[in-house]
Design an enzyme around this catalytic site. Structure first.
Site, PDB file in Angstrom:
ATOM      1  N   ASP A   3      21.607  11.080  12.115  1.00  0.00           N
ATOM      2  CA  ASP A   3      21.091  11.047  10.884  1.00  0.00           C
ATOM      3  C   ASP A   3      20.077   9.853  11.615  1.00  0.00           C
ATOM      4  O   ASP A   3      19.329   9.860  12.695  1.00  0.00           O
ATOM      5  CB  ASP A   3      22.209  10.165  10.369  1.00  0.00           C
ATOM      6  CG  ASP A   3      23.268   9.942  11.413  1.00  0.00           C
ATOM      7  OD1 ASP A   3      22.880   8.663  12.097  1.00  0.00           O
ATOM      8  OD2 ASP A   3      24.167  10.307  10.455  1.00  0.00           O
TER       9      ASP A   3
ATOM     10  N   LYS B  29      19.767  10.802   5.462  1.00  0.00           N
ATOM     11  CA  LYS B  29      18.400  11.053   4.326  1.00  0.00           C
ATOM     12  C   LYS B  29      17.731  12.869   3.877  1.00  0.00           C
ATOM     13  O   LYS B  29      16.824  12.948   4.803  1.00  0.00           O
ATOM     14  CB  LYS B  29      17.839   9.555   3.808  1.00  0.00           C
ATOM     15  CG  LYS B  29      18.183   8.649   3.598  1.00  0.00           C
ATOM     16  CD  LYS B  29      17.575   7.751   2.286  1.00  0.00           C
ATOM     17  CE  LYS B  29      18.469   7.151   1.540  1.00  0.00           C
ATOM     18  NZ  LYS B  29      18.654   6.226   2.754  1.00  0.00           N
TER      19      LYS B  29
ATOM     20  N   MET C 113      28.958  -2.897   8.879  1.00  0.00           N
ATOM     21  CA  MET C 113      27.843  -2.460   7.434  1.00  0.00           C
ATOM     22  C   MET C 113      28.383  -3.956   6.792  1.00  0.00           C
ATOM     23  O   MET C 113      28.705  -3.745   5.680  1.00  0.00           O
ATOM     24  CB  MET C 113      28.978  -1.571   6.775  1.00  0.00           C
ATOM     25  CG  MET C 113      28.623  -0.422   7.501  1.00  0.00           C
ATOM     26  SD  MET C 113      29.985   1.567   7.260  1.00  0.00           S
ATOM     27  CE  MET C 113      31.620   0.362   8.028  1.00  0.00           C
TER      28      MET C 113
HETATM   29  N1  SAH Z   1      30.149   4.171  15.394  1.00  0.00           N
HETATM   30  C1  SAH Z   1      28.771   3.578  15.202  1.00  0.00           C
HETATM   31  C2  SAH Z   1      28.825   2.298  13.334  1.00  0.00           C
HETATM   32  C3  SAH Z   1      28.921   3.102  12.212  1.00  0.00           C
HETATM   33  S1  SAH Z   1      28.726   2.550  10.852  1.00  0.00           S
HETATM   34  C4  SAH Z   1      28.996   2.624  15.646  1.00  0.00           C
HETATM   35  O1  SAH Z   1      29.741   2.442  17.124  1.00  0.00           O
HETATM   36  O2  SAH Z   1      28.194   1.927  16.583  1.00  0.00           O
HETATM   37  C5  SAH Z   1      26.788   1.595  10.396  1.00  0.00           C
HETATM   38  C6  SAH Z   1      26.934   0.306  10.737  1.00  0.00           C
HETATM   39  O3  SAH Z   1      27.271   0.373  12.423  1.00  0.00           O
HETATM   40  C7  SAH Z   1      26.021  -0.523  10.943  1.00  0.00           C
HETATM   41  O4  SAH Z   1      26.039  -0.594   9.252  1.00  0.00           O
HETATM   42  C8  SAH Z   1      25.785  -1.558  11.299  1.00  0.00           C
HETATM   43  O5  SAH Z   1      26.876  -2.605  10.855  1.00  0.00           O
HETATM   44  C9  SAH Z   1      26.228  -0.552  12.287  1.00  0.00           C
HETATM   45  N2  SAH Z   1      24.918  -0.994  13.797  1.00  0.00           N
HETATM   46  C10 SAH Z   1      24.622   0.778  14.251  1.00  0.00           C
HETATM   47  N3  SAH Z   1      23.767   0.433  14.879  1.00  0.00           N
HETATM   48  C11 SAH Z   1      23.511  -0.938  14.685  1.00  0.00           C
HETATM   49  C12 SAH Z   1      22.836  -1.561  15.675  1.00  0.00           C
HETATM   50  N4  SAH Z   1      21.680  -1.028  16.530  1.00  0.00           N
HETATM   51  N5  SAH Z   1      22.272  -2.505  15.630  1.00  0.00           N
HETATM   52  C13 SAH Z   1      23.027  -3.016  14.771  1.00  0.00           C
HETATM   53  N6  SAH Z   1      23.773  -2.679  13.809  1.00  0.00           N
HETATM   54  C14 SAH Z   1      24.715  -1.217  14.139  1.00  0.00           C
END
Ligand code: SAH
Length: 272
Positions: free
Chosen positions: A48, A69, A184
């Site tokens: 994604d 998307k 999130m």
């Molecule tokens: N598996 C991912 C999280 C997925 S849930 C992880 O471990 O990072 C999706 C959320 O992850 C987003 O809404 C945000 O809160 C966070 N997120 C993912 N990548 C990010 C980034 N580069 N900077 C800040 N927040 C991030």
């Protein structure tokens, strides 16, 4: 091509393998060596947008299938992604299911693993650097600190804290006295900062938001529990972003003058 019928659980002809691969937060240099190798050799990469532009631009085009998307803007369903992984594995393909951060920190990696297991598909989990850890780190915020926090909680901010059936107990989190890291949590920032204040947390508790951590467009906004929404709006913070709540968030102010953070490109911020 897939028919849309759900795939029977008893069928177990899998010869391929699925790798649930964490991309890290977005800086390609923060991807593991193993993830890089698998992405270079996989027959198909199901991804994604969360791994971010720098990593996505490096992927071999011909192997990529976007399961985020889709054309027309509607989201691919989780069921489609699940079925596609099984279908490709049963064609004998090596599949990299590339997920932002760590595959098992939110983002439904656990459900994907269970689906694969239920359909007899061999899989491997390739851990990644979670944005929950990397976001605060690149902002100069230690999640724990001998003087300020002995525990850290990772929570989803997606749920409405005012709903009775909210799965997150904000009052209990406030009571830990430890660091709270919200994923999130951009949209519902007013609701959960309000819930933490209602639970008795001090209005002056430091808060930091880190948007697109380690991407070239990283942004950081800082405030306190009672000014965080303002700070978010002034800086124009949008998803994906991490919210850090707790005394550790003030560490940034003490180190930022010397925090080079060079690998993350420009660092537009409005936290003064
Ligand atoms: N598996 C991912 C999280 C997925 S849930 C992880 O471990 O990072 C999706 C959320 O992850 C987003 O809404 C945000 O809160 C966070 N997120 C993912 N990548 C990010 C980034 N580069 N900077 C800040 N927040 C991030």
């Amino acid at each position: 091509m897939m028919t849309g019928d759900s795939i029977s659980e008893s069928e177990s002809t899998a010869v391929g393998r699925v790798y649930l691969v964490g991309s890290g937060p977005g800086d390609p240099e923060l991807m593991t060596v193993k993830a890089k190798r698998l992405l270079e050799s996989a027959d198909v990469i199901l991804h994604d947008k969360l791994p971010g532009p720098e990593i996505l631009n490096q992927l071999p085009d011909e192997a990529c299938e976007d399961v985020g998307k889709r054309a027309g803007g509607e989201r691919t369903t989780q069921e489609y992604t699940n079925q596609r992984m099984v279908e490709l594995a049963r064609e004998g393909k090596t599949v990299a299911r590339l997920k932002g951060g760590d595959p098992f920190v939110f983002g439904r990696g656990g459900e994907e693993a269970e689906y694969l297991a239920a359909h007899g598909v061999p899989f491997e989990v390739v851990p990644g650097v979670s944005s929950a850890v990397a976001g605060p780190a690149v902002a100069g915020i230690p999640l724990t600190h001998r003087d300020h926090a002995s525990s850290v909680s990772f929570v989803t901010g997606h749920e409405d804290p005012t709903k009775d059936d909210s799965a997150v107990d904000w009052a209990a989190l406030a009571a830990t006295g430890g660091t709270i890291v919200v994923l999130m949590g951009v949209g519902k920032l007013p609701e959960y900062t309000g819930a933490l204040l209602d639970a008795g947390m001090a209005p002056g508790t430091p808060v930091a938001l880190v948007e697109r951590a380690t991407w070239p467009t990283q942004q950081i906004a800082c405030g306190t529990l009672d000014t965080a929404v303002d700070a978010r709006d002034r800086a124009g913070i949008e998803p994906p972003a991490i919210t850090v709540v707790g005394a550790v968030a003030a560490t940034r102010e003490r180190v930022r003058e010397f925090l080079a953070n060079g690998s993350t490109g420009q660092n537009r911020e409005d936290d003064r």
